[in-house]
Design a protein around this motif. Structure first.
Motif, PDB file in Angstrom:
ATOM      1  N   ALA A 351     -37.178  23.513 -54.562  1.00 30.41           N
ATOM      2  CA  ALA A 351     -37.133  23.635 -53.107  1.00 30.41           C
ATOM      3  C   ALA A 351     -37.466  25.060 -52.683  1.00 30.41           C
ATOM      4  O   ALA A 351     -38.154  25.262 -51.676  1.00 30.41           O
ATOM      5  CB  ALA A 351     -35.760  23.224 -52.587  1.00 30.41           C
ATOM      6  N   ALA A 354     -41.193  25.467 -53.059  1.00 30.87           N
ATOM      7  CA  ALA A 354     -41.878  24.694 -52.015  1.00 30.87           C
ATOM      8  C   ALA A 354     -41.700  25.354 -50.658  1.00 30.87           C
ATOM      9  O   ALA A 354     -42.639  25.428 -49.861  1.00 30.87           O
ATOM     10  CB  ALA A 354     -41.338  23.265 -51.978  1.00 30.87           C
ATOM     11  N   GLY A 393     -43.685   8.629 -48.720  1.00 30.65           N
ATOM     12  CA  GLY A 393     -43.403   9.519 -49.842  1.00 30.65           C
ATOM     13  C   GLY A 393     -43.821   8.918 -51.178  1.00 30.65           C
ATOM     14  O   GLY A 393     -44.394   9.592 -52.035  1.00 30.65           O
ATOM     15  N   ALA A 420     -43.514  21.094 -56.315  1.00 32.68           N
ATOM     16  CA  ALA A 420     -43.472  21.928 -55.105  1.00 32.68           C
ATOM     17  C   ALA A 420     -44.774  21.815 -54.319  1.00 32.68           C
ATOM     18  O   ALA A 420     -44.760  21.749 -53.085  1.00 32.68           O
ATOM     19  CB  ALA A 420     -43.198  23.382 -55.479  1.00 32.68           C
ATOM     20  N   TYR A 423     -44.729  18.759 -52.314  1.00 31.87           N
ATOM     21  CA  TYR A 423     -43.866  18.922 -51.144  1.00 31.87           C
ATOM     22  C   TYR A 423     -44.562  19.704 -50.031  1.00 31.87           C
ATOM     23  O   TYR A 423     -44.440  19.374 -48.857  1.00 31.87           O
ATOM     24  CB  TYR A 423     -42.570  19.660 -51.523  1.00 31.87           C
ATOM     25  N   TRP A 427     -44.998  18.094 -46.445  1.00 31.20           N
ATOM     26  CA  TRP A 427     -44.109  18.534 -45.372  1.00 31.20           C
ATOM     27  C   TRP A 427     -44.534  19.792 -44.653  1.00 31.20           C
ATOM     28  O   TRP A 427     -43.779  20.310 -43.828  1.00 31.20           O
ATOM     29  CB  TRP A 427     -42.685  18.731 -45.915  1.00 31.20           C
ATOM     30  N   TYR A 483     -36.246  19.724 -46.493  1.00 33.74           N
ATOM     31  CA  TYR A 483     -37.079  18.551 -46.768  1.00 33.74           C
ATOM     32  C   TYR A 483     -37.316  18.394 -48.267  1.00 33.74           C
ATOM     33  O   TYR A 483     -37.430  17.286 -48.778  1.00 33.74           O
ATOM     34  CB  TYR A 483     -38.393  18.611 -45.983  1.00 33.74           C
ATOM     35  N   ALA A 484     -37.392  19.524 -48.984  1.00 29.28           N
ATOM     36  CA  ALA A 484     -37.610  19.444 -50.430  1.00 29.28           C
ATOM     37  C   ALA A 484     -36.363  18.945 -51.153  1.00 29.28           C
ATOM     38  O   ALA A 484     -36.467  18.094 -52.034  1.00 29.28           O
ATOM     39  CB  ALA A 484     -38.039  20.808 -50.966  1.00 29.28           C
ATOM     40  N   ASP A 487     -35.700  15.095 -50.629  1.00 30.36           N
ATOM     41  CA  ASP A 487     -36.695  14.107 -51.073  1.00 30.36           C
ATOM     42  C   ASP A 487     -36.229  13.353 -52.316  1.00 30.36           C
ATOM     43  O   ASP A 487     -35.542  13.886 -53.171  1.00 30.36           O
ATOM     44  CB  ASP A 487     -38.006  14.813 -51.410  1.00 30.36           C
ATOM     45  N   ALA A 491     -40.555  12.723 -55.625  1.00 33.68           N
ATOM     46  CA  ALA A 491     -40.131  13.241 -56.926  1.00 33.68           C
ATOM     47  C   ALA A 491     -40.072  12.143 -57.976  1.00 33.68           C
ATOM     48  O   ALA A 491     -40.313  12.394 -59.163  1.00 33.68           O
ATOM     49  CB  ALA A 491     -38.772  13.905 -56.793  1.00 33.68           C
TER      50      ALA A 491
END
Lengths: 545, 350
Positions: A351, A354, A393, A420, A423, A427, A483-484, A487, A491
């Motif tokens: 995250a 990302a 997604g 990442a 992502y 996003w 958002y990361a 998710d 993933a």
């Protein structure tokens, strides 16, 4: 130099956004896997898919979920009017609680819902059966109330109080003002939110996976997932066809919405755009209390009880059933297990990468969209940031899996950096919105004066633009971070045990009966999300306006 | 020596020609204030932005202090930061995250000027503009007039080859604006800085500019001293900016530089610099001040009047053409004879 680096990085991510979309659609027209099939286009995959009764079952499932998700619109409309137009007491506490579900992953809501109202929940079967198509659709609606609430509130807050005041003075009662003035004036926002909810309903993966596939049902997203996970040799063309259909549905809905904006935008444009004051509609004390009670009931049963159940479950020593004391065993298990500890660290690490790449890309996108003199450039980046929103997604995850497996990007497969990058592509729009909205309030003259007075474009960016908008860059970073970590669908395709993240772990272990671990890991995730969203609100982030 | 030369500059936005100076050239002398006036959308801001380097014209040449900063023919396009220009935009665009001192010192710091010199130059310009007590404040703590001075100081401190001003006082209150006009001209003149001043307000242009260029639809239509433009406003766009009256008629007779124009209900004699033929359409342009009510051969109908504080502004009609008359006395509505004491003729199609 900085501006050149920004341009290169944004262009890289922009290109990948087009690449994954193109790859999915390209594959859907090929007879075999794209990496070993000559470029011979065929409609056969579509014909075969349309002949498959399993596909129809999934399509109907998706349609029902999407349609039921629309229930969020009237709920959001009701709450929005009560919060912004009627002075119900306690707005400062109520509003953050309404927005909370927006950041918590639907899959975790699904678990929370089961722990609250499932057969072994704290209030077992309070609303009847929690499994099935209709319960999944209703939960999908409840989870997406904040999305509709944000869109409707933005529009509602843009209405000058004078429109209502004229109506009141000319003799309309409060209820008439609402029905005849307010709601008609925000009709475009209501339609817009409905279309967005349809898109989100079609995209929904976690809730149907948890509440519907467990009783033998199927929707399009779970269909793709199971095609990929359950078949021994993956059927690239078939997966691509179903994924492409989801993309076509989303793009048509988005285009329809743009068409409506173009067609009716002028008619609903409010004359004199400056809002002088947000009017409040006076209603009697009794009615105000009734409204407040209704909202509190909503918050207690939809937000507080499920989240509370999730946390309580993670502290409950007995599997299922009533609460019988408190134990920290599950948390101790998580933090003493090398695997789970790494999963949490991976989640935060991915995250952070990302969010950093995403904030930089969002800055690059915003600059290109708002400051480029070439229309083609700003259109390219506008599309690059919005197009991935048309892909669920699960489809983005699958597209990246193929991209990483069968192209020179192979070293990125199953790595934190690879995840990442996915992502950022998926996003970047969230960060771009934050940065672009604050940059659009920045007069280009501020940079132009600096340029004329001797600063290069990089220097003007570093000394003028970034210092002024640094708060929104930070907010963009935090939004991308949330958002990361929330998710799970992307993933699912892009991790292996060493690079596991919490979301993917939850998807993979929901059927394995590790409910106590799931509840503890979910609680850790919810806690992180709540902490960061509190920080974002504190930094002055407004979901609307 | 000319400080600024602009020639043949053409700038398009897509298919729209925003500025077309093909075959035209104008020069601004050292220390001169050159005002550019035109209605909104006329191309005056495009001209300013092209000189600054913020827009790249498709064609033309721009020479600044003897140095070519843009030439489509030689492929020269000096970036804005290398042109040594000072700029005061319409919104002033003071950087909100910097104090006044940092706003003014910004350009000097970029030029890597020694710290002592920066300090003394900022101080000198701040004293000259009477803002030296504000250096420690943020822009939002200043009044409009103060912000405008800071914006000017930020440009002047660079001792630029050219100062570009884009309606710099249009954001001020009406009362402050009158004062600012006088002050701005005196300040720029005392520093002898070549300036290009863009505005849509004719009063600003005539009171600040040494010379004025009239621009409309991307084309420079007139260049001249303020008094020359007032004396001979033989251009419909100029006439409307000056709030002169314009009536369309037919040429009845021509003798030397005098043209008799038939307005339907009587005719008037106008001076002209151009050749007219009898029977051709022409415009009669005349000031509201050059009309006498109660005598003469023209028939007019008075519609109404309002008092401006100094004179009566009277609205009248000649053969369905509305005109304005400034008069010391109020006049009651109804038919009246009028005489136009001075008039210029202009081609009807320009």
């Amino acid at each position: 130099m900085i501006s050149q680096a920004l341009k290169t990085l944004s262009f890289f991510f922009g290109l990948i956004a087009f690449l994954i979309l193109g790859l999915m659609i390209y594959q859907s027209f090929l007879g075999g896997p794209f990496f070993e099939t000559p470029m011979l286009f065929t409609m056969e995959n579509y014909i075969n898919t349309l002949r498959d009764p399993g596909f129809y079952r999934a399509l109907i499932g998706s349609l029902v979920i999407a349609a039921l998700t629309l229930l969020a619109v009237p709920i959001a409309l009701f709450i929005s009017i009560a919060v912004h137009k009627i002075s119900i007491p306690g707005r400062a506490i109520i509003e953050p609680l309404i927005l909370v579900p927006m950041f918590i992953p639907p899959l975790v809501w699904g678990f929370a819902w089961l722990y609250a109202y499932g057969p072994t929940g704290i209030l077992p079967r309070l609303w009847g059966d929690v499994y099935g198509l209709v319960p999944a659709g209703i939960l999908s609606a409840l989870v997406h109330v904040p999305n509709a609430y944000v869109i409707i509130s933005t529009s509602l807050l843009g209405i000058d109080s004078s429109y209502e005041e004229v109506a009141r003075i000319h003799g309309a009662r409060a209820i008439m003002v609402m029905l005849r003035i307010l709601i008609p004036m925000i009709r475009p926002a209501i339609v817009f939110s409905a279309i967005i909810l349809l898109v989100l309903g079609f995209e929904q993966f976690g809730i149907p996976l948890l509440l519907y596939t467990t009783v033998g049902g199927e929707v399009l997203t779970t269909y793709i997932y199971r095609l990929h996970v359950l078949s021994i040799t993956p059927s690239y063309p078939k997966e691509a066809v179903v994924a492409s259909m989801l993309i076509y549905i989303a793009i048509s809905l988005i285009l329809f919405q743009r068409y409506l904006t173009m067609k009716y935008g002028k008619r609903f444009a409010v004359i004199g755009s400056r809002v002088k004051g947000i009017g409040r509609i006076d209603i009697s004390r009794t009615w105000r209390v009734v409204l407040l009670i209704l909202i509190l009931v909503y918050l207690i049963f939809v937000v507080i009880i499920p989240l509370g159940s999730l946390v309580m479950r993670s502290l409950n020593p007995l599997y299922g059933g009533r609460i019988s004391g408190i134990t920290w065993d599950y948390y101790i298990t998580i933090f003493s297990s090398e695997y789970h500890r790494r999963t949490i660290i991976n989640t935060i690490g991915v995250a952070a990468i990302a969010a950093t790449l995403g904030a930089i890309t969002a800055l690059g996108y915003s600059l290109a969209i708002l400051r480029s003199k070439r229309v083609s450039v700003s259109r390219f980046f506008d599309a690059a940031s919005t197009l991935p929103r048309s892909m669920p997604g699960i489809v983005i995850g699958l597209a990246f899996l193929w991209l990483f497996l069968f192209t020179p990007l192979r070293p990125l497969i199953y790595t934190p950096l690879g995840l990442a990058i996915a992502y950022v592509v998926a996003w970047s729009i969230m960060g771009t919105r934050v940065i672009a909205s604050s940059m659009s309030q920045l007069s280009p003259e501020l940079e132009e004066v600096a340029r004329i007075h001797g600063a290069s474009s990089s220097l003007a960016l570093r000394r003028i633009v970034i210092p002024i908008i640094k708060r929104s860059v930070l907010i963009a970073w935090l939004v991308m971070f949330i958002y990361a970590i929330r998710d799970y669908s992307i993933a699912t395709f892009l991790v292996m045990p060493q690079t596991m993240v919490i979301g993917a772990f939850l998807v993979m272990s929901y059927g394995a009966g590790e409910m106590s671990l799931i509840s503890a890991l979910s609680s850790v995730l919810v806690f992180m999300i709540l902490a960061i969203s509190a920080l974002i609100f504190k930094l002055g982030w407004k979901p609307y306006g | 020596m000319s400080s600024l030369i602009v020639s043949n500059v053409v700038k398009r936005f897509g298919s729209v020609v925003a500025l077309n100076l093909k075959g035209r050239r104008f020069e601004v002398e050292k220390g001169e204030i050159f005002a550019v006036i035109g209605p909104s959308g006329s191309g005056k801001t495009t001209l300013l932005r092209s000189i600054a380097g913020l827009e790249t014209p498709e064609e033309g040449e721009i020479v600044l202090d003897g140095r070519e900063v843009f030439s489509s023919y030689k492929g020269i396009n000096v970036p804005p930061e290398k042109r040594n220009i000072g700029y005061v935009p319409q919104t002033w665009a003071l950087w909100p995250h910097m104090k006044v001192w940092d706003n003014i010192a910004f350009g000097l710091k970029i030029r890597k000027i020694p710290r002592d010199e920066i300090r003394s130059r900022v101080k000198t310009v701040a004293e000259a503009l009477r803002i030296d007590h504000l250096l420690d404040r943020y822009p939002w703590q200043l009044s409009g007039g103060q912000q405008q001075r800071v914006a000017l100081a930020r440009a002047l401190v660079l001792e630029p080859s050219l100062l570009l001003l884009d309606e710099p006082i249009s954001n001020l209150d009406a009362a402050l604006r009158d004062e600012a006009r006088v002050w701005l001209r005196a300040t720029i003149k005392s520093l002898k800085i070549t300036s290009l001043y863009v505005t849509h307000d004719i009063r600003e242009a005539v009171s600040i500019g040494d010379r004025i260029a009239l621009i409309a639809d991307g084309v420079v239509r007139r260049v001249g001293r303020p008094d020359e433009l007032y004396e001979n406003p033989d251009d419909p766009v100029l006439a409307s900016l000056l709030r002169f009256n314009t009536i369309r008629g037919k040429v009845r007779s021509v003798s030397g530089n005098k043209v008799e124009i038939d307005l339907g209900l009587g005719s008037i004699i106008c001076s002209s610099k151009e050749e007219f033929r009898v029977g051709e359409e022409a415009l009669a342009i005349f000031s509201p001040r050059d009309i006498v009510i109660g005598e003469g051969a023209l028939e007019a109908r008075i519609i109404g009047s309002s008092y401006s504080g100094e004179y009566y502004e009277i609205l009248a009609e000649i053969n369905n053409n509305q005109i304005r008359i400034y008069s010391a006395n109020d006049v009651s509505p109804g038919p009246k004879r009028i005489r136009i004491s001075r008039c210029v003729a202009s081609k009807a199609s320009l």
